[in-house]
Design an enzyme around this catalytic site. Structure first.
Site, mmCIF file in Angstrom:
data_model
loop_
_atom_site.group_PDB
_atom_site.id
_atom_site.type_symbol
_atom_site.label_atom_id
_atom_site.label_comp_id
_atom_site.label_asym_id
_atom_site.label_seq_id
_atom_site.Cartn_x
_atom_site.Cartn_y
_atom_site.Cartn_z
ATOM 1 N N HIS A 46 -2.968 6.965 -6.485
ATOM 2 C CA HIS A 46 -2.759 5.526 -6.454
ATOM 3 C C HIS A 46 -4.103 4.823 -6.636
ATOM 4 O O HIS A 46 -5.159 5.466 -6.607
ATOM 5 C CB HIS A 46 -2.080 5.099 -5.133
ATOM 6 C CG HIS A 46 -2.900 5.376 -3.911
ATOM 7 N ND1 HIS A 46 -2.578 6.348 -2.986
ATOM 8 C CD2 HIS A 46 -4.053 4.823 -3.453
ATOM 9 C CE1 HIS A 46 -3.476 6.369 -2.025
ATOM 10 N NE2 HIS A 46 -4.390 5.451 -2.294
HETATM 11 C C1 T46 Z 1 -6.338 5.949 0.217
HETATM 12 C C2 T46 Z 1 -6.594 7.414 0.399
HETATM 13 C C3 T46 Z 1 -8.039 7.783 0.268
HETATM 14 C C4 T46 Z 1 -0.386 3.467 7.226
HETATM 15 O O1 T46 Z 1 0.676 3.029 7.714
HETATM 16 N N1 T46 Z 1 -1.604 2.998 7.647
HETATM 17 C C5 T46 Z 1 -2.769 3.452 7.126
HETATM 18 O O2 T46 Z 1 -3.866 2.961 7.537
HETATM 19 C C6 T46 Z 1 -2.730 4.449 6.085
HETATM 20 C C7 T46 Z 1 -4.017 4.968 5.466
HETATM 21 C C8 T46 Z 1 -1.507 4.908 5.678
HETATM 22 N N2 T46 Z 1 -0.354 4.443 6.236
HETATM 23 C C9 T46 Z 1 0.946 4.975 5.802
HETATM 24 C C10 T46 Z 1 1.376 4.523 4.413
HETATM 25 C C11 T46 Z 1 2.259 5.659 3.933
HETATM 26 O O3 T46 Z 1 3.583 5.435 4.341
HETATM 27 O O4 T46 Z 1 0.880 6.403 5.728
HETATM 28 C C12 T46 Z 1 1.693 6.873 4.669
HETATM 29 C C13 T46 Z 1 0.903 7.792 3.756
HETATM 30 O O5 T46 Z 1 -0.046 7.017 3.020
HETATM 31 P P1 T46 Z 1 -0.542 7.445 1.580
HETATM 32 O O6 T46 Z 1 0.550 8.117 0.830
HETATM 33 O O7 T46 Z 1 -1.166 6.259 0.914
HETATM 34 O O8 T46 Z 1 -1.685 8.522 1.936
HETATM 35 P P2 T46 Z 1 -2.790 9.152 1.000
HETATM 36 O O9 T46 Z 1 -3.384 10.266 1.736
HETATM 37 O O10 T46 Z 1 -2.244 9.412 -0.358
HETATM 38 O O11 T46 Z 1 -3.884 7.982 0.826
HETATM 39 C C14 T46 Z 1 -4.712 7.590 1.898
HETATM 40 C C15 T46 Z 1 -4.678 6.065 2.088
HETATM 41 O O12 T46 Z 1 -3.345 5.634 2.367
HETATM 42 C C16 T46 Z 1 -5.129 5.354 0.835
HETATM 43 O O13 T46 Z 1 -5.312 3.987 1.094
HETATM 44 O O14 T46 Z 1 -7.015 5.295 -0.555
HETATM 45 O O15 T46 Z 1 -6.051 7.976 1.596
#
Ligand code: T46
Length: 139
Positions: A46
């Site tokens: 993303h």
């Molecule tokens: C990024 C990379 C480096 C929350 O509710 N609060 C939070 O602060 C975060 C980080 C995530 N979430 C929730 C949102 C999704 O439902 O956790 C779930 C998984 O998030 P995501 O699929 O975006 O996770 P990653 O590991 O792909 O990405 C993360 C960060 O979300 C993103 O901002 O830049 O690490």
């Protein structure tokens, strides 16, 4: 790719790694870390519209790919706790866990906001094109 270096302080009985806020142009408003990720798993896929972040790997090894949409993605392996990278707005990013137990630590400029995410690559390319046009028109 904008790399950052932490200060390493060797002490008897262990090392301390320091990253101070004045090293970056944004105020840190959220800190999160990701762990318990299986080896070989890739996360991310993303971009963010506005969020600025610094990524560090205090333990293990994580390969990070940054893509500005211009066809030349850059890859770095974070495996030294002294190393960090800046990930700016409009950067498609992926993080691959190369070792079991690796930890990704993130310093972020804003609180969590799902509306700030671009999770479709086609939308990301359109976002970059529009943003680049806007920036050119301002020059
Ligand atoms: C990024 C990379 C480096 C929350 O509710 N609060 C939070 O602060 C975060 C980080 C995530 N979430 C929730 C949102 C999704 O439902 O956790 C779930 C998984 O998030 P995501 O699929 O975006 O996770 P990653 O590991 O792909 O990405 C993360 C960060 O979300 C993103 O901002 O830049 O690490």
């Amino acid at each position: 790719m904008e790399r950052k270096k932490l200060q390493k302080i060797r002490t008897i009985g262990g090392d301390i790694f320091v990253f101070e806020g004045h090293r970056i142009d944004f105020q840190i408003r959220r800190v999160y870390f990701t762990k318990n990720v299986p080896e070989g798993e890739t996360r991310g896929h993303h971009a963010h519209k506005n969020l600025e972040q610094v990524l560090l790997c205090p333990h293990g090894a994580i390969q990070v790919t940054l893509d500005d949409g211009k066809g030349k993605p850059e890859t770095v392996t974070l495996k030294d706790p002294e190393e960090a990278i800046y990930v700016g707005p409009g950067t498609w990013h992926k993080m691959k866990w190369l070792e079991k137990g690796s930890v990704l630590l993130v310093l972020a400029s804003k609180e969590y906001d799902e509306d700030d995410y671009i999770r479709d690559y086609g939308d990301f390319i359109r976002f970059r094109e529009e943003r680049d046009k806007l920036l050119e028109s301002r020059e």
